[in-house]
Design an enzyme around this catalytic site. Structure first.
Site, PDB file in Angstrom:
ATOM      1  N   LYS A 179       1.479   4.172  -2.974  1.00  0.00           N
ATOM      2  CA  LYS A 179       1.299   5.596  -2.677  1.00  0.00           C
ATOM      3  C   LYS A 179       2.536   6.380  -3.114  1.00  0.00           C
ATOM      4  CE  LYS A 179      -2.735   6.038  -0.562  1.00  0.00           C
ATOM      5  NZ  LYS A 179      -3.840   6.689  -1.287  1.00  0.00           N
ATOM      6  N   ARG A 230       4.950   5.825  15.021  1.00  0.00           N
ATOM      7  CA  ARG A 230       4.704   6.777  13.927  1.00  0.00           C
ATOM      8  C   ARG A 230       4.051   8.026  14.498  1.00  0.00           C
ATOM      9  NH1 ARG A 230       1.978   4.238   9.031  1.00  0.00           N
ATOM     10  NH2 ARG A 230       4.135   3.833   8.418  1.00  0.00           N
ATOM     11  N   TYR A 253       0.853  -1.203   0.000  1.00  0.00           N
ATOM     12  CA  TYR A 253       0.000   0.000   0.000  1.00  0.00           C
ATOM     13  C   TYR A 253       0.888   1.252   0.000  1.00  0.00           C
ATOM     14  CZ  TYR A 253      -3.070   3.547   2.188  1.00  0.00           C
ATOM     15  OH  TYR A 253      -3.762   4.692   2.506  1.00  0.00           O
TER      16      TYR A 253
HETATM   17  P1  NAD Z   1     -12.260   5.016   2.053  1.00  0.00           P
HETATM   18  O1  NAD Z   1     -11.932   3.586   1.765  1.00  0.00           O
HETATM   19  O2  NAD Z   1     -13.409   5.308   2.961  1.00  0.00           O
HETATM   20  O3  NAD Z   1     -12.473   5.815   0.703  1.00  0.00           O
HETATM   21  C1  NAD Z   1     -11.912   5.443  -0.508  1.00  0.00           C
HETATM   22  C2  NAD Z   1     -13.043   5.344  -1.503  1.00  0.00           C
HETATM   23  O4  NAD Z   1     -12.498   4.994  -2.775  1.00  0.00           O
HETATM   24  C3  NAD Z   1     -14.076   4.256  -1.140  1.00  0.00           C
HETATM   25  O5  NAD Z   1     -15.353   4.818  -0.973  1.00  0.00           O
HETATM   26  C4  NAD Z   1     -14.018   3.306  -2.319  1.00  0.00           C
HETATM   27  O6  NAD Z   1     -15.282   2.764  -2.677  1.00  0.00           O
HETATM   28  C5  NAD Z   1     -13.489   4.208  -3.421  1.00  0.00           C
HETATM   29  N1  NAD Z   1     -12.898   3.413  -4.488  1.00  0.00           N
HETATM   30  C6  NAD Z   1     -12.036   2.389  -4.370  1.00  0.00           C
HETATM   31  N2  NAD Z   1     -11.781   1.860  -5.566  1.00  0.00           N
HETATM   32  C7  NAD Z   1     -12.508   2.569  -6.467  1.00  0.00           C
HETATM   33  C8  NAD Z   1     -12.686   2.477  -7.861  1.00  0.00           C
HETATM   34  N3  NAD Z   1     -12.050   1.540  -8.584  1.00  0.00           N
HETATM   35  N4  NAD Z   1     -13.497   3.360  -8.459  1.00  0.00           N
HETATM   36  C9  NAD Z   1     -14.178   4.299  -7.748  1.00  0.00           C
HETATM   37  N5  NAD Z   1     -14.056   4.426  -6.408  1.00  0.00           N
HETATM   38  C10 NAD Z   1     -13.236   3.566  -5.783  1.00  0.00           C
HETATM   39  O7  NAD Z   1     -10.917   5.670   2.617  1.00  0.00           O
HETATM   40  P2  NAD Z   1     -10.662   7.092   3.287  1.00  0.00           P
HETATM   41  O8  NAD Z   1     -10.264   6.836   4.684  1.00  0.00           O
HETATM   42  O9  NAD Z   1     -11.776   8.014   2.987  1.00  0.00           O
HETATM   43  O10 NAD Z   1      -9.345   7.538   2.502  1.00  0.00           O
HETATM   44  C11 NAD Z   1      -9.353   8.402   1.391  1.00  0.00           C
HETATM   45  C12 NAD Z   1      -7.951   8.495   0.815  1.00  0.00           C
HETATM   46  O11 NAD Z   1      -7.030   8.940   1.811  1.00  0.00           O
HETATM   47  C13 NAD Z   1      -7.398   7.172   0.295  1.00  0.00           C
HETATM   48  O12 NAD Z   1      -6.658   7.402  -0.862  1.00  0.00           O
HETATM   49  C14 NAD Z   1      -6.491   6.710   1.399  1.00  0.00           C
HETATM   50  O13 NAD Z   1      -5.475   5.858   0.920  1.00  0.00           O
HETATM   51  C15 NAD Z   1      -5.949   8.028   1.908  1.00  0.00           C
HETATM   52  N6  NAD Z   1      -5.503   7.933   3.295  1.00  0.00           N
HETATM   53  C16 NAD Z   1      -6.424   7.774   4.286  1.00  0.00           C
HETATM   54  C17 NAD Z   1      -5.980   7.674   5.600  1.00  0.00           C
HETATM   55  C18 NAD Z   1      -6.958   7.486   6.731  1.00  0.00           C
HETATM   56  O14 NAD Z   1      -6.517   7.426   7.868  1.00  0.00           O
HETATM   57  N7  NAD Z   1      -8.258   7.418   6.502  1.00  0.00           N
HETATM   58  C19 NAD Z   1      -4.612   7.727   5.898  1.00  0.00           C
HETATM   59  C20 NAD Z   1      -3.714   7.878   4.857  1.00  0.00           C
HETATM   60  C21 NAD Z   1      -4.160   7.997   3.557  1.00  0.00           C
END
Ligand code: NAD
Length: 328
Positions: free
Chosen positions: A155, A285, A151
């Site tokens: 990124k 972290r 993952y």
């Molecule tokens: P989340 O999983 O709730 O949201 C991601 C969304 O992307 C989901 O609703 C999912 O259905 C959608 N998705 C996945 N594959 C898809 C596709 N092929 N087509 C269309 N939609 C698709 O996660 P989040 O917590 O809201 O995170 C949002 C972003 O922030 C992500 O990129 C995540 O990697 C990054 N991030 C989040 C955190 C955290 O703590 N929440 C930390 C670091 C990075």
């Protein structure tokens, strides 16, 4: 006057659905795109398109105009139980990289070049996060690279992709490294939930004097950022002239045991911990907030306690709702 327009990719997810609400409140016309609708409340987007961003033609169809702001949050992700077991590595890398490749190509064709990308603290090298008291997550410490999960590697690749589009095609890319974002309307059960929601759930379900299971010895350290602060940092970065990558996280570092104690205090319960083997991630972290402070003249300030209070109250309500619906 015409409204400003925003596109939120991943707008059915946790951070995305909150961001949609915020942008609509700010007066934007918002299109949200996701595989699924938000789980816990109705979307407030002006236009919500359900579809798969791994499909390049679908990407072109939703990036059909020049948006003032595009936020790319869609990714195949989850908590430690999803990311660190290795069972989903191929999907995580393939799905998320395909989304980012397609989105940038579609943006280039539409000349829509102001785009925010949500990277993660998971890009930081494992060897700088072995000491739980003293992890190094300064932005420049990302290289030489050694993330502890696929993952994180995806990124890192995608961060570079967004910055390459900035260099070669004049994109105004903005890259943020989120550190453990939490709050109401985040996944709280089912395997993809993160530590704050999982711990709130376990504490809420336990009786006073009861015991909950914690992965590892609980001495691993983390920091957690409340959703509203994440949105504040993200929109500030988007509207600044700084490309990043920059940490968006809290620098209030706690051990997982302390997080359990905090949730127990909020719940007014005496809770014992049973430490069991489980996927852990790095040993320590914390967000290093020097750069965000310098470049945006702002950094998160809300206490972990006030965020956990709101989250605990929300998770408790979900548990009650679930109980009531299974009794009905
Ligand atoms: P989340 O999983 O709730 O949201 C991601 C969304 O992307 C989901 O609703 C999912 O259905 C959608 N998705 C996945 N594959 C898809 C596709 N092929 N087509 C269309 N939609 C698709 O996660 P989040 O917590 O809201 O995170 C949002 C972003 O922030 C992500 O990129 C995540 O990697 C990054 N991030 C989040 C955190 C955290 O703590 N929440 C930390 C670091 C990075």
């Amino acid at each position: 006057m015409n409204k400003k327009t925003a596109l939120v990719l991943g707008g059915g997810g946790f951070i995305g659905s909150h961001l949609v609400k915020r942008l609509v409140t700010e007066g934007f016309w918002v299109r949200a795109v996701d595989l699924k609708y938000p789980e816990f409340s109705e979307t407030t987007a002006d236009d919500f398109v359900q579809g798969d961003l791994r499909d390049p033609l679908f990407c072109r169809s939703i990036i059909d105009q020049k948006f003032d702001e595009i936020y790319q949050l869609a990714a195949d992700m989850g908590g430690a139980g999803y990311i660190f077991t290795g069972d989903h590595d191929a999907d995580v890398m393939h799905n998320s990289a395909s989304i980012n490749l397609n989105v940038l190509d579609a943006c280039l064709r539409r000349n829509s070049k102001r785009i925010f990308y949500s990277s993660s603290a998971c890009i930081y090298p494992e060897h700088n996060q072995l000491d739980p008291e003293n992890p190094n997550c300064e932005e420049t410490s990302a290289y030489p690279a050694n993330p502890d999960s696929e993952y994180g590697w995806e990124k890192l690749f995608s961060e570079r992709l967004y910055l390459a589009y900035a260099r070669n095609y004049g994109f105004e890319s903005r890259v943020a490294r989120f550190h453990n974002i939490f709050g109401p309307e985040g996944t709280w059960c089912g395997g993809k939930e993160k530590a704050p929601a999982a711990i709130c759930r376990k504490v809420a379900e336990a009786i006073d004097g009861g015991t909950i299971e914690i992965w590892g010895d609980g001495e691993q350290t983390r920091s957690f950022l409340y959703i509203d602060e994440c949105l504040e940092g993200s929109t500030r970065l988007m509207r600044s002239n700084f490309a990043g990558p920059v940490n968006i996280g809290s620098d209030e570092m706690v051990t997982i045991n302390q997080l359990v104690d905090l949730a127990s205090r909020i719940a007014q319960k005496n809770i014992h911990k049973n430490h069991i083997p489980g996927p852990l991630g790095v040993r320590g972290r914390n967000s290093d907030n020097h750069m965000i402070g310098e470049r945006l003249n702002w950094s998160p300030s809300m206490s972990l306690e006030s965020g956990i209070k709101k989250t605990y109250a929300w998770v408790s309500k979900q548990i009650l709702k679930q109980k009531n619906s299974s009794n009905a």
